[in-house]
Scaffold this motif. Structure first.
Motif, PDB file in Angstrom:
ATOM      1  N   LEU A   1       0.893  -1.197  -0.075  1.00  0.00           N
ATOM      2  CA  LEU A   1      -0.041   0.008  -0.049  1.00  0.00           C
ATOM      3  C   LEU A   1       0.731   1.334  -0.009  1.00  0.00           C
ATOM      4  CD1 LEU A   1      -2.723  -0.840   2.503  1.00  0.00           C
ATOM      5  CD2 LEU A   1      -3.139  -0.759  -0.233  1.00  0.00           C
ATOM      6  N   PHE A   2       2.060   1.132   0.595  1.00  0.00           N
ATOM      7  CA  PHE A   2       2.696   2.350   0.567  1.00  0.00           C
ATOM      8  C   PHE A   2       3.204   2.906  -0.701  1.00  0.00           C
ATOM      9  CE2 PHE A   2       7.114   4.429   1.065  1.00  0.00           C
ATOM     10  CZ  PHE A   2       6.731   5.496   1.639  1.00  0.00           C
ATOM     11  N   PRO A   3       3.886   2.220  -1.618  1.00  0.00           N
ATOM     12  CA  PRO A   3       4.156   2.442  -3.138  1.00  0.00           C
ATOM     13  C   PRO A   3       3.055   2.712  -3.869  1.00  0.00           C
ATOM     14  CG  PRO A   3       4.707   0.366  -2.574  1.00  0.00           C
ATOM     15  CD  PRO A   3       4.262   0.783  -1.407  1.00  0.00           C
ATOM     16  N   THR A   4       1.811   1.873  -3.473  1.00  0.00           N
ATOM     17  CA  THR A   4       0.855   2.160  -4.348  1.00  0.00           C
ATOM     18  C   THR A   4       0.191   3.549  -4.151  1.00  0.00           C
ATOM     19  OG1 THR A   4       0.275  -0.007  -4.438  1.00  0.00           O
ATOM     20  CG2 THR A   4      -1.484   1.227  -4.937  1.00  0.00           C
ATOM     21  N   GLY A   5       0.055   3.928  -2.928  1.00  0.00           N
ATOM     22  CA  GLY A   5      -0.526   5.156  -2.511  1.00  0.00           C
ATOM     23  C   GLY A   5       0.502   6.368  -2.880  1.00  0.00           C
ATOM     24  N   PHE A   6       1.732   5.971  -2.772  1.00  0.00           N
ATOM     25  CA  PHE A   6       2.608   7.263  -3.463  1.00  0.00           C
ATOM     26  C   PHE A   6       2.388   7.328  -5.020  1.00  0.00           C
ATOM     27  CE2 PHE A   6       6.648   8.004  -5.540  1.00  0.00           C
ATOM     28  CZ  PHE A   6       7.106   9.236  -4.970  1.00  0.00           C
ATOM     29  N   GLY A   7       2.441   6.222  -5.684  1.00  0.00           N
ATOM     30  CA  GLY A   7       2.137   6.195  -6.996  1.00  0.00           C
ATOM     31  C   GLY A   7       0.752   6.755  -7.377  1.00  0.00           C
ATOM     32  N   ILE A   8      -0.173   6.408  -7.022  1.00  0.00           N
ATOM     33  CA  ILE A   8      -1.726   7.171  -7.371  1.00  0.00           C
ATOM     34  C   ILE A   8      -1.484   8.662  -7.086  1.00  0.00           C
ATOM     35  CG2 ILE A   8      -3.986   7.066  -6.700  1.00  0.00           C
ATOM     36  CD1 ILE A   8      -3.842   3.992  -6.433  1.00  0.00           C
ATOM     37  N   GLY A   9      -0.916   8.912  -5.877  1.00  0.00           N
ATOM     38  CA  GLY A   9      -1.016  10.315  -5.353  1.00  0.00           C
ATOM     39  C   GLY A   9      -0.314  11.279  -6.224  1.00  0.00           C
ATOM     40  N   TYR A  10       0.954  10.714  -6.710  1.00  0.00           N
ATOM     41  CA  TYR A  10       1.776  11.463  -7.669  1.00  0.00           C
ATOM     42  C   TYR A  10       1.186  11.483  -9.123  1.00  0.00           C
ATOM     43  CZ  TYR A  10       5.859  12.747 -10.515  1.00  0.00           C
ATOM     44  OH  TYR A  10       6.683  13.454 -11.236  1.00  0.00           O
ATOM     45  N   LEU A  11       0.216  10.524  -9.537  1.00  0.00           N
ATOM     46  CA  LEU A  11      -0.338  10.712 -10.852  1.00  0.00           C
ATOM     47  C   LEU A  11      -1.312  11.736 -10.738  1.00  0.00           C
ATOM     48  CD1 LEU A  11      -0.634   7.084 -11.895  1.00  0.00           C
ATOM     49  CD2 LEU A  11       0.823   8.776 -12.914  1.00  0.00           C
ATOM     50  N   ILE A  12      -2.249  11.877  -9.538  1.00  0.00           N
ATOM     51  CA  ILE A  12      -3.268  12.800  -9.496  1.00  0.00           C
ATOM     52  C   ILE A  12      -2.763  14.179  -9.124  1.00  0.00           C
ATOM     53  CG2 ILE A  12      -5.301  13.267  -7.885  1.00  0.00           C
ATOM     54  CD1 ILE A  12      -5.654  10.262  -7.429  1.00  0.00           C
ATOM     55  N   ALA A  13      -1.885  14.205  -8.201  1.00  0.00           N
ATOM     56  CA  ALA A  13      -1.392  15.701  -7.813  1.00  0.00           C
ATOM     57  C   ALA A  13      -0.117  15.957  -7.833  1.00  0.00           C
ATOM     58  CB  ALA A  13      -2.388  15.983  -6.259  1.00  0.00           C
ATOM     59  N   GLY A  14       0.741  15.328  -8.470  1.00  0.00           N
ATOM     60  CA  GLY A  14       2.230  15.431  -8.474  1.00  0.00           C
ATOM     61  C   GLY A  14       2.792  15.337  -7.126  1.00  0.00           C
ATOM     62  N   ASN A  15       3.778  16.111  -6.706  1.00  0.00           N
ATOM     63  CA  ASN A  15       4.751  15.667  -5.577  1.00  0.00           C
ATOM     64  C   ASN A  15       3.845  15.967  -4.293  1.00  0.00           C
ATOM     65  OD1 ASN A  15       7.011  15.380  -7.168  1.00  0.00           O
ATOM     66  ND2 ASN A  15       7.659  17.665  -6.973  1.00  0.00           N
ATOM     67  N   LEU A  16       3.047  16.993  -4.266  1.00  0.00           N
ATOM     68  CA  LEU A  16       2.248  16.893  -2.903  1.00  0.00           C
ATOM     69  C   LEU A  16       1.161  15.622  -2.987  1.00  0.00           C
ATOM     70  CD1 LEU A  16       1.898  18.629  -0.519  1.00  0.00           C
ATOM     71  CD2 LEU A  16       0.120  19.812  -1.516  1.00  0.00           C
ATOM     72  N   GLY A  17       0.747  15.366  -3.886  1.00  0.00           N
ATOM     73  CA  GLY A  17      -0.134  14.179  -3.883  1.00  0.00           C
ATOM     74  C   GLY A  17       0.609  13.016  -3.484  1.00  0.00           C
ATOM     75  N   ALA A  18       1.801  12.942  -3.880  1.00  0.00           N
ATOM     76  CA  ALA A  18       2.624  11.644  -3.563  1.00  0.00           C
ATOM     77  C   ALA A  18       2.987  11.690  -2.044  1.00  0.00           C
ATOM     78  CB  ALA A  18       4.078  11.750  -4.521  1.00  0.00           C
ATOM     79  N   LEU A  19       3.080  12.708  -1.597  1.00  0.00           N
ATOM     80  CA  LEU A  19       3.600  12.716   0.073  1.00  0.00           C
ATOM     81  C   LEU A  19       2.208  12.339   0.481  1.00  0.00           C
ATOM     82  CD1 LEU A  19       5.378  13.654   2.330  1.00  0.00           C
ATOM     83  CD2 LEU A  19       4.214  15.796   2.142  1.00  0.00           C
ATOM     84  N   TRP A  20       0.847  12.841   0.277  1.00  0.00           N
ATOM     85  CA  TRP A  20      -0.079  12.517   0.909  1.00  0.00           C
ATOM     86  C   TRP A  20      -0.494  10.836   0.608  1.00  0.00           C
ATOM     87  CZ3 TRP A  20      -2.808  14.615   4.643  1.00  0.00           C
ATOM     88  CH2 TRP A  20      -2.602  15.893   5.057  1.00  0.00           C
TER      89      TRP A  20
END
Length: 52
Positions: free
Chosen positions: A9-28
């Motif tokens: 779930l950690f890398p999956t959340g990172f990837g989805i967040g990055y695709l949706i909102a860039g760097n800040l989304g990747a952090l969230w």
């Protein structure tokens, strides 16, 4: 085996967040993935201990 949800779930959340909102989304996304992974790990361990 108990930490498998975190590893998934950690890398999956990172990837989805990055695709949706860039760097800040990747952090969230990484934070949310880590939190869900820890919660699922705790639930998994409790389920295994309850089987005895």
């Amino acid at each position: 085996m108990g930490c498998l949800p975190i590893l998934l779930l950690f890398p999956t959340g990172f990837g989805i967040g990055y695709l949706i909102a860039g760097n800040l989304g990747a952090l969230w996304g990484a934070g949310v993935g880590l939190l869900l992974g820890v919660l699922l790990m705790i639930a998994f361990i409790k389920a295994l201990r309850g089987r005895r």
